[in-house]
Write a protein that holds these residues in place. Structure first.
Motif, mmCIF file in Angstrom:
data_model
loop_
_atom_site.group_PDB
_atom_site.id
_atom_site.type_symbol
_atom_site.label_atom_id
_atom_site.label_comp_id
_atom_site.label_asym_id
_atom_site.label_seq_id
_atom_site.Cartn_x
_atom_site.Cartn_y
_atom_site.Cartn_z
ATOM 1 N N ARG A 194 34.329 17.263 -13.957
ATOM 2 C CA ARG A 194 34.392 16.130 -14.892
ATOM 3 C C ARG A 194 33.041 15.860 -15.547
ATOM 4 O O ARG A 194 32.618 14.710 -15.707
ATOM 5 C CB ARG A 194 34.917 14.871 -14.214
ATOM 6 C CG ARG A 194 36.343 14.879 -13.696
ATOM 7 C CD ARG A 194 37.402 14.944 -14.778
ATOM 8 N NE ARG A 194 37.356 13.905 -15.760
ATOM 9 C CZ ARG A 194 38.070 12.783 -15.740
ATOM 10 N NH1 ARG A 194 38.906 12.555 -14.752
ATOM 11 N NH2 ARG A 194 37.969 11.917 -16.709
ATOM 12 N N CYS B 186 32.774 10.936 -9.165
ATOM 13 C CA CYS B 186 34.197 11.053 -8.835
ATOM 14 C C CYS B 186 34.457 10.482 -7.442
ATOM 15 O O CYS B 186 33.528 10.221 -6.678
ATOM 16 C CB CYS B 186 34.630 12.522 -8.872
ATOM 17 S SG CYS B 186 34.599 13.254 -10.516
ATOM 18 N N ARG C 93 39.234 14.748 -9.026
ATOM 19 C CA ARG C 93 38.933 14.718 -10.460
ATOM 20 C C ARG C 93 39.119 13.312 -11.044
ATOM 21 O O ARG C 93 39.076 13.130 -12.250
ATOM 22 C CB ARG C 93 39.788 15.741 -11.194
ATOM 23 C CG ARG C 93 39.462 17.174 -10.746
ATOM 24 C CD ARG C 93 40.099 18.220 -11.602
ATOM 25 N NE ARG C 93 39.773 18.097 -13.003
ATOM 26 C CZ ARG C 93 38.635 18.500 -13.578
ATOM 27 N NH1 ARG C 93 37.683 19.038 -12.848
ATOM 28 N NH2 ARG C 93 38.451 18.369 -14.872
ATOM 29 N N ILE C 94 39.318 12.339 -10.205
ATOM 30 C CA ILE C 94 39.444 10.947 -10.637
ATOM 31 C C ILE C 94 38.044 10.336 -10.598
ATOM 32 O O ILE C 94 37.391 10.327 -9.553
ATOM 33 C CB ILE C 94 40.404 10.155 -9.735
ATOM 34 C CG1 ILE C 94 41.794 10.789 -9.757
ATOM 35 C CG2 ILE C 94 40.455 8.688 -10.157
ATOM 36 C CD1 ILE C 94 42.757 10.217 -8.738
ATOM 37 N N THR C 95 37.592 9.844 -11.758
ATOM 38 C CA THR C 95 36.234 9.298 -11.834
ATOM 39 C C THR C 95 36.209 7.801 -11.541
ATOM 40 O O THR C 95 37.233 7.108 -11.624
ATOM 41 C CB THR C 95 35.620 9.527 -13.229
ATOM 42 O OG1 THR C 95 36.337 8.761 -14.187
ATOM 43 C CG2 THR C 95 35.617 11.001 -13.614
ATOM 44 N N ASP D 286 37.385 6.105 -14.557
ATOM 45 C CA ASP D 286 38.847 6.017 -14.674
ATOM 46 C C ASP D 286 39.359 4.759 -13.972
ATOM 47 O O ASP D 286 40.096 3.960 -14.553
ATOM 48 C CB ASP D 286 39.535 7.243 -14.038
ATOM 49 C CG ASP D 286 39.272 8.537 -14.766
ATOM 50 O OD1 ASP D 286 39.030 8.516 -15.992
ATOM 51 O OD2 ASP D 286 39.308 9.600 -14.096
ATOM 52 N N VAL D 287 38.956 4.594 -12.726
ATOM 53 C CA VAL D 287 39.437 3.465 -11.922
ATOM 54 C C VAL D 287 38.996 2.141 -12.532
ATOM 55 O O VAL D 287 39.795 1.208 -12.677
ATOM 56 C CB VAL D 287 38.964 3.593 -10.462
ATOM 57 C CG1 VAL D 287 39.308 2.344 -9.663
ATOM 58 C CG2 VAL D 287 39.581 4.825 -9.808
ATOM 59 N N TYR E 208 48.645 6.849 -8.094
ATOM 60 C CA TYR E 208 47.745 7.899 -7.609
ATOM 61 C C TYR E 208 47.712 7.847 -6.081
ATOM 62 O O TYR E 208 46.772 7.313 -5.480
ATOM 63 C CB TYR E 208 46.335 7.720 -8.197
ATOM 64 C CG TYR E 208 46.343 7.811 -9.691
ATOM 65 C CD1 TYR E 208 46.228 9.041 -10.335
ATOM 66 C CD2 TYR E 208 46.521 6.673 -10.482
ATOM 67 C CE1 TYR E 208 46.281 9.139 -11.717
ATOM 68 C CE2 TYR E 208 46.564 6.756 -11.869
ATOM 69 C CZ TYR E 208 46.453 7.997 -12.471
ATOM 70 O OH TYR E 208 46.505 8.089 -13.837
#
Length: 76
Positions: free
Chosen positions: A16, A21, A26-28, A31-32, A49
Motif C-alpha cells: 500500500r 497498515c 492491506r487495510i490502512t 482506510d479505517v 471486514y
C-alpha cells in the motif's frame, strides 16, 4: 501510548505504498479512519471486514493520536 496496541500498526515499503497498515494486512489506518469519519459504526466495520478486531480499530485511533502529538505547532 500503549505499545502493544501500536505494534498492530505495520509499515512495509512494498505494501500500500508504505502506508501504515493493520497487522500486515492491506487495510490502512487511513482506510479505517476514513470509514469512521464518514459515520460508519465500528460494529459495521468489523462486520464488513471480519479479519479486523476491535483492538485494530483502537490501534488506528491510538496511531492517529500519536501522530497528531508529533505535528509541529505554528506560532500565532
Amino acid at each position: 501510548m500503549d505499545a502493544k496496541l501500536l505494534a498492530r500498526i505495520t509499515l512495509e515499503p512494498g505494501k500500500r505504498g508504505g502506508k501504515p497498515c493493520i497487522r500486515g494486512m492491506r487495510i490502512t489506518v487511513y482506510d479505517v479512519l476514513g470509514w469512521m469519519a464518514s459515520g460508519m459504526p465500528v460494529q459495521e466495520i468489523l462486520a464488513d471486514y471480519p479479519e479486523l478486531e476491535a483492538d485494530d480499530i483502537i490501534a488506528c485511533l491510538a496511531f492517529a493520536a500519536e501522530r497528531e502529538q508529533r505535528i509541529s505547532r505554528v506560532a500565532a
